[in-house]
Design a protein around this motif. Structure first.
Motif, PDB file in Angstrom:
ATOM      1  N   GLU A 207       0.507  -1.665  -2.629  1.00  0.00           N
ATOM      2  CA  GLU A 207       1.423  -1.045  -2.271  1.00  0.00           C
ATOM      3  C   GLU A 207       1.285  -0.780  -0.277  1.00  0.00           C
ATOM      4  O   GLU A 207      -0.573  -1.042  -0.276  1.00  0.00           O
ATOM      5  CB  GLU A 207       0.566   0.863  -2.840  1.00  0.00           C
ATOM      6  CG  GLU A 207       1.081   1.603  -1.673  1.00  0.00           C
ATOM      7  CD  GLU A 207       0.387   2.876  -2.465  1.00  0.00           C
ATOM      8  OE1 GLU A 207       0.179   3.988  -1.526  1.00  0.00           O
ATOM      9  OE2 GLU A 207       0.730   3.840  -3.766  1.00  0.00           O
ATOM     10  N   GLU A 208       2.125  -0.558   0.279  1.00  0.00           N
ATOM     11  CA  GLU A 208       1.481  -1.044   1.866  1.00  0.00           C
ATOM     12  C   GLU A 208       1.704   0.282   2.391  1.00  0.00           C
ATOM     13  O   GLU A 208       0.915   0.855   3.304  1.00  0.00           O
ATOM     14  CB  GLU A 208       2.785  -1.588   2.186  1.00  0.00           C
ATOM     15  CG  GLU A 208       2.321  -3.185   2.206  1.00  0.00           C
ATOM     16  CD  GLU A 208       3.702  -4.000   2.935  1.00  0.00           C
ATOM     17  OE1 GLU A 208       4.066  -3.669   3.807  1.00  0.00           O
ATOM     18  OE2 GLU A 208       3.194  -5.272   2.802  1.00  0.00           O
ATOM     19  N   ASP A 243      11.050   5.288   8.709  1.00  0.00           N
ATOM     20  CA  ASP A 243      10.595   3.937   9.191  1.00  0.00           C
ATOM     21  C   ASP A 243       9.954   3.667   8.565  1.00  0.00           C
ATOM     22  O   ASP A 243       9.099   3.913   7.639  1.00  0.00           O
ATOM     23  CB  ASP A 243      10.592   4.515  10.473  1.00  0.00           C
ATOM     24  CG  ASP A 243      10.053   2.754  10.815  1.00  0.00           C
ATOM     25  OD1 ASP A 243      10.193   2.112  10.426  1.00  0.00           O
ATOM     26  OD2 ASP A 243      10.165   2.838  12.283  1.00  0.00           O
ATOM     27  N   ALA A 244      10.895   2.415   7.381  1.00  0.00           N
ATOM     28  CA  ALA A 244       9.926   1.504   6.406  1.00  0.00           C
ATOM     29  C   ALA A 244       8.032   0.885   7.248  1.00  0.00           C
ATOM     30  O   ALA A 244       7.015   0.909   5.820  1.00  0.00           O
ATOM     31  CB  ALA A 244      10.956   0.842   5.364  1.00  0.00           C
ATOM     32  N   LYS A 245       8.083   0.474   7.995  1.00  0.00           N
ATOM     33  CA  LYS A 245       7.530   0.144   9.005  1.00  0.00           C
ATOM     34  C   LYS A 245       6.588   0.817   9.443  1.00  0.00           C
ATOM     35  O   LYS A 245       4.919   0.104   8.959  1.00  0.00           O
ATOM     36  CB  LYS A 245       7.627  -1.080  10.098  1.00  0.00           C
ATOM     37  CG  LYS A 245       8.505  -1.960  10.285  1.00  0.00           C
ATOM     38  CD  LYS A 245       9.445  -2.746  11.632  1.00  0.00           C
ATOM     39  CE  LYS A 245       9.735  -3.756  11.085  1.00  0.00           C
ATOM     40  NZ  LYS A 245       9.771  -4.642  12.189  1.00  0.00           N
ATOM     41  N   THR A 246       6.633   2.619   9.496  1.00  0.00           N
ATOM     42  CA  THR A 246       5.810   2.771  10.255  1.00  0.00           C
ATOM     43  C   THR A 246       5.442   4.450   9.075  1.00  0.00           C
ATOM     44  O   THR A 246       4.328   5.084   9.226  1.00  0.00           O
ATOM     45  CB  THR A 246       6.272   3.326  11.669  1.00  0.00           C
ATOM     46  OG1 THR A 246       7.242   4.192  11.517  1.00  0.00           O
ATOM     47  CG2 THR A 246       6.455   2.396  11.984  1.00  0.00           C
ATOM     48  N   GLY A 247       6.145   4.330   8.044  1.00  0.00           N
ATOM     49  CA  GLY A 247       6.105   5.302   6.933  1.00  0.00           C
ATOM     50  C   GLY A 247       6.515   6.417   7.808  1.00  0.00           C
ATOM     51  O   GLY A 247       6.532   7.101   6.391  1.00  0.00           O
ATOM     52  N   LYS A 248       7.330   6.755   9.115  1.00  0.00           N
ATOM     53  CA  LYS A 248       7.419   7.930  10.269  1.00  0.00           C
ATOM     54  C   LYS A 248       8.663   8.260   9.208  1.00  0.00           C
ATOM     55  O   LYS A 248      10.085   7.855   9.232  1.00  0.00           O
ATOM     56  CB  LYS A 248       7.799   7.825  11.516  1.00  0.00           C
ATOM     57  CG  LYS A 248       7.137   8.589  12.165  1.00  0.00           C
ATOM     58  CD  LYS A 248       7.070   7.830  13.130  1.00  0.00           C
ATOM     59  CE  LYS A 248       6.959   8.764  14.418  1.00  0.00           C
ATOM     60  NZ  LYS A 248       7.004   9.135  16.209  1.00  0.00           N
ATOM     61  N   GLU A 249       9.310  10.193   8.273  1.00  0.00           N
ATOM     62  CA  GLU A 249      10.468  10.525   8.465  1.00  0.00           C
ATOM     63  C   GLU A 249      11.076  10.533   9.985  1.00  0.00           C
ATOM     64  O   GLU A 249      10.666  10.925  10.957  1.00  0.00           O
ATOM     65  CB  GLU A 249       9.933  12.318   8.083  1.00  0.00           C
ATOM     66  CG  GLU A 249      11.419  12.422   7.488  1.00  0.00           C
ATOM     67  CD  GLU A 249      11.238  14.003   7.104  1.00  0.00           C
ATOM     68  OE1 GLU A 249      11.924  14.728   7.502  1.00  0.00           O
ATOM     69  OE2 GLU A 249       9.656  13.940   6.321  1.00  0.00           O
TER      70      GLU A 249
END
Length: 305
Positions: A207-208, A243-249
């Motif tokens: 898990e990232e 955003d898959a890179k930052t995990g931000k909604e």
């Protein structure tokens, strides 16, 4: 001699003259191919395309579905072919073709994979793949790997020959509802009834990041065709962009009035199609961040798109 500027009126005249000649039927297949190629040169766009008649005789003129991208209705499977019944009768939760298209894989409530022959419709193999009901299955873009998820929160990797090479039995705390690979197959995402969307490193099965924001079960997730964007939908009636890179909604769409059961990007990634328990399909443009259209007509839950 016919030129590349031929149009349907010229072709019609040629056929009328040719049919009077007794030798014409011998050369008809060759002439038909030439005329079709000339007609395609004359066509400016899809508006000039010849309409297929709804008769068996028109089957000879039909092209593969890819040729009718402007008219998806030509790709509908409207003819019932066969029913196949497993020995162990239980609910089928997922159905997936193998990459070659020769076999069908079904994931059942009993945790079994069943491989069916796509031509004879006989089952070829039954495999106890999971300890609990299978809820999600997806092939990688390179067609070398399949990832599956079950009701217990486990995620497993499978090769083409159905060998299980990796397993993460604690990937989620509850049922894994959907899975999707990024374009490079280096990462994939999963969503679960534990309200989270997770991004995984495929090679390490690690898990990232975990994306939290849904207030209830997350039923569907899809990775953007080219970018590090995810779209998800859930029981809180919301469609969310991440955003898959930052995990931000990045954004939430509040258009549906009941559980969002399925979300999908279109091929160029500009639009998102959503299906819901409110019996409506919605189309969103993520460039303008707004709803483009609502499609009504279903009388029951819309479970896929």
């Amino acid at each position: 001699m016919l030129s590349g500027k031929a149009n349907p009126h010229m072709i019609e005249g040629f056929l009328k003259v040719g049919l009077k000649d007794d030798t014409f039927p011998i050369f008809f297949p060759i002439v038909l191919i030439l005329l079709c190629s000339l007609l395609r040169m004359w066509q400016r766009d899809s508006k000039d395309r010849t309409v297929l008649q709804s008769t068996p005789a028109a089957a000879i003129d039909m092209l593969p579905p890819a040729a009718y991208s402007d008219n998806p209705s030509t790709s509908f499977a409207a003819k019932f072919v066969h029913t196949s019944i497993n020995k162990n009768r239980c609910s089928i939760n997922r159905v997936l073709w193998t990459p070659t298209g020769r076999r069908l894989i079904t994931g059942s409530q009993s945790g079994e994979f069943t491989l069916w022959n796509g031509q004879s419709f006989n089952f070829e193999m039954i495999l106890q793949a999971h300890d609990q009901a299978i809820r999600s299955m997806v092939w990688s873009h390179n067609d070398n790997w399949m990832v599956s998820g079950d009701d217990g929160g486990s995620i497993k990797y499978w090769q083409n020959n159905m060998n299980n090479v990796k397993a993460n039995k604690s990937a989620h705390k509850e049922s894994v509802r959907d899975l999707s690979f990024c374009r490079t197959d280096l990462k994939f995402c999963s969503c679960s009834d534990d309200t989270t969307v997770k991004v995984w490193d495929f090679a390490r099965c690690q898990e990232e990041r975990s994306l939290s924001g849904h207030g209830w079960d997350v039923k569907s997730v899809d990775w953007h065709p080219t970018k590090s964007l995810l779209v998800s939908g859930g029981k809180d009636n919301l469609v969310k962009l991440w955003d898959a890179k930052t995990g931000k909604e990045l954004c939430s769409f509040h258009g549906h009035k009941n559980t969002v059961l399925c979300v999908k990007w279109n091929q160029n990634g500009n639009w998102v199609l959503t299906a819901s328990k409110d019996q409506i399909i919605k189309l969103y443009d993520i460039r303008a961040m707004k709803e483009l259209e609502s499609f009504r007509g279903h009388r029951k839950d819309v479970t896929g798109n």
